[in-house]
Design a protein around this motif. Structure first.
Motif, PDB file in Angstrom:
ATOM      1  N   ASP A 281       0.850  -1.195   0.000  1.00  0.00           N
ATOM      2  CA  ASP A 281       0.000   0.000   0.000  1.00  0.00           C
ATOM      3  C   ASP A 281       0.882   1.241   0.000  1.00  0.00           C
ATOM      4  OD1 ASP A 281      -2.156   1.681   0.090  1.00  0.00           O
ATOM      5  OD2 ASP A 281      -2.792   1.138   2.118  1.00  0.00           O
ATOM      6  N   PRO A 282       1.705   1.402  -1.028  1.00  0.00           N
ATOM      7  CA  PRO A 282       2.700   2.485  -1.008  1.00  0.00           C
ATOM      8  C   PRO A 282       2.090   3.877  -1.040  1.00  0.00           C
ATOM      9  CG  PRO A 282       2.608   1.469  -3.172  1.00  0.00           C
ATOM     10  CD  PRO A 282       1.763   0.619  -2.268  1.00  0.00           C
ATOM     11  N   ASP A 283       0.941   4.036  -1.692  1.00  0.00           N
ATOM     12  CA  ASP A 283       0.318   5.364  -1.741  1.00  0.00           C
ATOM     13  C   ASP A 283      -0.038   5.849  -0.340  1.00  0.00           C
ATOM     14  OD1 ASP A 283       0.554   5.613  -4.446  1.00  0.00           O
ATOM     15  OD2 ASP A 283      -1.545   5.205  -4.907  1.00  0.00           O
ATOM     16  N   TYR A 284      -0.495   4.939   0.501  1.00  0.00           N
ATOM     17  CA  TYR A 284      -0.849   5.339   1.864  1.00  0.00           C
ATOM     18  C   TYR A 284       0.397   5.670   2.669  1.00  0.00           C
ATOM     19  CZ  TYR A 284      -2.115   5.092   6.759  1.00  0.00           C
ATOM     20  OH  TYR A 284      -2.247   5.381   8.091  1.00  0.00           O
ATOM     21  N   PHE A 285       1.359   4.779   2.665  1.00  0.00           N
ATOM     22  CA  PHE A 285       2.519   4.964   3.535  1.00  0.00           C
ATOM     23  C   PHE A 285       3.455   6.068   3.051  1.00  0.00           C
ATOM     24  CE2 PHE A 285       1.377   0.588   4.795  1.00  0.00           C
ATOM     25  CZ  PHE A 285       1.317   0.787   6.170  1.00  0.00           C
ATOM     26  N   PHE A 286       3.647   6.195   1.753  1.00  0.00           N
ATOM     27  CA  PHE A 286       4.650   7.127   1.244  1.00  0.00           C
ATOM     28  C   PHE A 286       4.084   8.377   0.587  1.00  0.00           C
ATOM     29  CE2 PHE A 286       6.941   2.922   0.811  1.00  0.00           C
ATOM     30  CZ  PHE A 286       7.674   3.096   1.977  1.00  0.00           C
ATOM     31  N   LYS A 287       2.748   8.446   0.448  1.00  0.00           N
ATOM     32  CA  LYS A 287       2.145   9.619  -0.180  1.00  0.00           C
ATOM     33  C   LYS A 287       1.178  10.313   0.769  1.00  0.00           C
ATOM     34  CE  LYS A 287      -0.226  11.104  -4.401  1.00  0.00           C
ATOM     35  NZ  LYS A 287      -0.828  10.641  -5.693  1.00  0.00           N
ATOM     36  N   GLU A 288       0.147   9.571   1.225  1.00  0.00           N
ATOM     37  CA  GLU A 288      -0.847  10.171   2.109  1.00  0.00           C
ATOM     38  C   GLU A 288      -0.225  10.606   3.431  1.00  0.00           C
ATOM     39  OE1 GLU A 288      -4.536   7.989   2.552  1.00  0.00           O
ATOM     40  OE2 GLU A 288      -4.185   6.968   0.645  1.00  0.00           O
ATOM     41  N   THR A 289       0.684   9.810   3.948  1.00  0.00           N
ATOM     42  CA  THR A 289       1.321  10.121   5.231  1.00  0.00           C
ATOM     43  C   THR A 289       2.759  10.587   5.012  1.00  0.00           C
ATOM     44  OG1 THR A 289       1.977   7.814   5.505  1.00  0.00           O
ATOM     45  CG2 THR A 289      -0.117   8.466   6.471  1.00  0.00           C
ATOM     46  N   ASN A 290       2.937  11.546   4.103  1.00  0.00           N
ATOM     47  CA  ASN A 290       4.297  11.910   3.705  1.00  0.00           C
ATOM     48  C   ASN A 290       5.048  12.741   4.753  1.00  0.00           C
ATOM     49  OD1 ASN A 290       3.121  14.409   3.449  1.00  0.00           O
ATOM     50  ND2 ASN A 290       3.141  14.433   1.214  1.00  0.00           N
ATOM     51  N   SER A 291       4.412  13.032   5.891  1.00  0.00           N
ATOM     52  CA  SER A 291       5.147  13.708   6.966  1.00  0.00           C
ATOM     53  C   SER A 291       5.840  12.708   7.890  1.00  0.00           C
ATOM     54  CB  SER A 291       4.191  14.573   7.791  1.00  0.00           C
ATOM     55  OG  SER A 291       3.193  13.774   8.401  1.00  0.00           O
ATOM     56  N   THR A 292       5.585  11.434   7.681  1.00  0.00           N
ATOM     57  CA  THR A 292       6.169  10.394   8.529  1.00  0.00           C
ATOM     58  C   THR A 292       7.615  10.121   8.138  1.00  0.00           C
ATOM     59  OG1 THR A 292       4.021   9.315   8.848  1.00  0.00           O
ATOM     60  CG2 THR A 292       5.985   7.974   9.234  1.00  0.00           C
ATOM     61  N   LEU A 293       8.464   9.936   9.155  1.00  0.00           N
ATOM     62  CA  LEU A 293       9.836   9.493   8.944  1.00  0.00           C
ATOM     63  C   LEU A 293       9.871   7.969   9.054  1.00  0.00           C
ATOM     64  CD1 LEU A 293      11.688  12.036  11.264  1.00  0.00           C
ATOM     65  CD2 LEU A 293      11.594  12.114   8.782  1.00  0.00           C
ATOM     66  N   PHE A 294      10.435   7.314   8.056  1.00  0.00           N
ATOM     67  CA  PHE A 294      10.569   5.863   8.080  1.00  0.00           C
ATOM     68  C   PHE A 294      12.028   5.517   8.376  1.00  0.00           C
ATOM     69  CE2 PHE A 294       6.829   6.672   5.583  1.00  0.00           C
ATOM     70  CZ  PHE A 294       5.963   5.638   5.897  1.00  0.00           C
ATOM     71  N   VAL A 295      12.248   4.747   9.426  1.00  0.00           N
ATOM     72  CA  VAL A 295      13.586   4.276   9.763  1.00  0.00           C
ATOM     73  C   VAL A 295      13.606   2.768   9.528  1.00  0.00           C
ATOM     74  CG1 VAL A 295      15.307   4.004  11.579  1.00  0.00           C
ATOM     75  CG2 VAL A 295      13.973   6.110  11.432  1.00  0.00           C
ATOM     76  N   ILE A 296      14.356   2.329   8.528  1.00  0.00           N
ATOM     77  CA  ILE A 296      14.384   0.923   8.123  1.00  0.00           C
ATOM     78  C   ILE A 296      15.683   0.291   8.609  1.00  0.00           C
ATOM     79  CG2 ILE A 296      14.025  -0.672   6.213  1.00  0.00           C
ATOM     80  CD1 ILE A 296      11.833   1.449   6.381  1.00  0.00           C
ATOM     81  N   TRP A 297      15.578  -0.875   9.243  1.00  0.00           N
ATOM     82  CA  TRP A 297      16.773  -1.564   9.707  1.00  0.00           C
ATOM     83  C   TRP A 297      16.787  -2.985   9.157  1.00  0.00           C
ATOM     84  CZ3 TRP A 297      16.506  -6.038  12.612  1.00  0.00           C
ATOM     85  CH2 TRP A 297      15.270  -6.324  13.212  1.00  0.00           C
ATOM     86  N   GLY A 298      17.984  -3.523   9.025  1.00  0.00           N
ATOM     87  CA  GLY A 298      18.124  -4.887   8.531  1.00  0.00           C
ATOM     88  C   GLY A 298      19.581  -5.256   8.358  1.00  0.00           C
ATOM     89  N   PRO A 299      19.854  -6.531   8.135  1.00  0.00           N
ATOM     90  CA  PRO A 299      21.236  -6.998   7.969  1.00  0.00           C
ATOM     91  C   PRO A 299      21.859  -6.440   6.698  1.00  0.00           C
ATOM     92  CG  PRO A 299      19.697  -8.740   7.396  1.00  0.00           C
ATOM     93  CD  PRO A 299      18.876  -7.635   7.977  1.00  0.00           C
ATOM     94  N   PHE A 300      23.166  -6.352   6.696  1.00  0.00           N
ATOM     95  CA  PHE A 300      23.898  -5.742   5.583  1.00  0.00           C
ATOM     96  C   PHE A 300      23.579  -6.406   4.246  1.00  0.00           C
ATOM     97  CE2 PHE A 300      27.771  -5.771   2.910  1.00  0.00           C
ATOM     98  CZ  PHE A 300      27.789  -4.432   2.572  1.00  0.00           C
ATOM     99  N   ARG A 301      23.405  -7.720   4.232  1.00  0.00           N
ATOM    100  CA  ARG A 301      23.190  -8.406   2.964  1.00  0.00           C
ATOM    101  C   ARG A 301      21.915  -7.925   2.258  1.00  0.00           C
ATOM    102  NH1 ARG A 301      21.289 -12.139   6.670  1.00  0.00           N
ATOM    103  NH2 ARG A 301      19.165 -12.871   6.269  1.00  0.00           N
TER     104      ARG A 301
END
Length: 210
Positions: A139-159
């Motif tokens: 649902d990218p339109d909701y997460f990255f467009k409608e709520t575009n004031s949100t900061l997303f911090v993504i974590w994960g292994p280097f690979r």
């Protein structure tokens, strides 16, 4: 055999949840927020501040960089509300109280639609595991467009987060950032991820599962 596999799945899920909270606690500790918890006889745990003067400054967090601009995360919060994904939030009716916080933290793709009365409307920061990125992209339109004031911090292994074209999750995020140019997507640096892995091992005695 089925019981063993189910038990292993529960262990992995538990480990991932611990990783989330270590990441959130690390970010909050950098903000130096004095917090205390309500008494344990309350139905839910809420975080309330001591007397805390607002200094108005923005802190720079070099362990988290914007996926497009490569600039470090800049953020400062006076009072944080960390909202659980648990179903126990249902019926609590603390949405207005949550929204009054200067920063509202959520995990992964935890919904707010249709649950505003209980969990609030605002989302300042979403801390997202690399395994949950595909859920955001459903649902990218909701997460990255409608709520575009949100900061997303993504974590994960280097690979999965490597930037040389071989990081599958990083590549997904780059495509999302190119499509939604106003999206504020930050990824953990390899150094910061190594630090968090070290904290996790120290606290649990185990290596974080890949």
């Amino acid at each position: 055999m089925a019981c063993i596999l189910k038990r292993r799945s529960l262990v992995v899920v538990g480990v991932i949840v611990v990783c989330f909270f270590l990441m959130v606690l690390r970010l909050i500790s950098e903000m130096k927020l004095p917090l205390q918890r309500n008494s344990f006889d309350k139905p839910i745990a809420r975080w309330m501040p001591f007397s805390y003067p607002q200094n108005g400054s923005i802190r720079t967090h070099f362990g988290y960089v914007n996926i497009r601009t490569h600039e470090p995360l800049q953020l400062d919060c006076d009072l944080c509300a960390i909202v659980s994904n648990s179903g126990q939030m249902s019926g609590q009716r603390v949405g207005n109280e949550i929204d009054q916080s200067s920063c509202v933290w959520r995990m992964n793709n935890a919904p707010t639609k249709s649950f505003e009365e209980d969990v609030g409307r605002r989302t300042t920061i979403r801390v997202v595991s690399h395994t949950s990125v595909p859920l955001l992209l459903k649902d990218p339109d909701y997460f990255f467009k409608e709520t575009n004031s949100t900061l997303f911090v993504i974590w994960g292994p280097f690979r999965n987060m490597r930037t040389d074209g071989n990081g599958i999750i990083y590549n997904m995020l780059r495509k999302a950032a190119d499509r939604y140019t106003d999206a504020k997507i930050y990824v953990t640096t390899e150094k910061r991820m190594s630090y968090c892995d070290g904290v996790f091992k120290k606290e649990t005695g185990k290596d974080r599962p890949g």
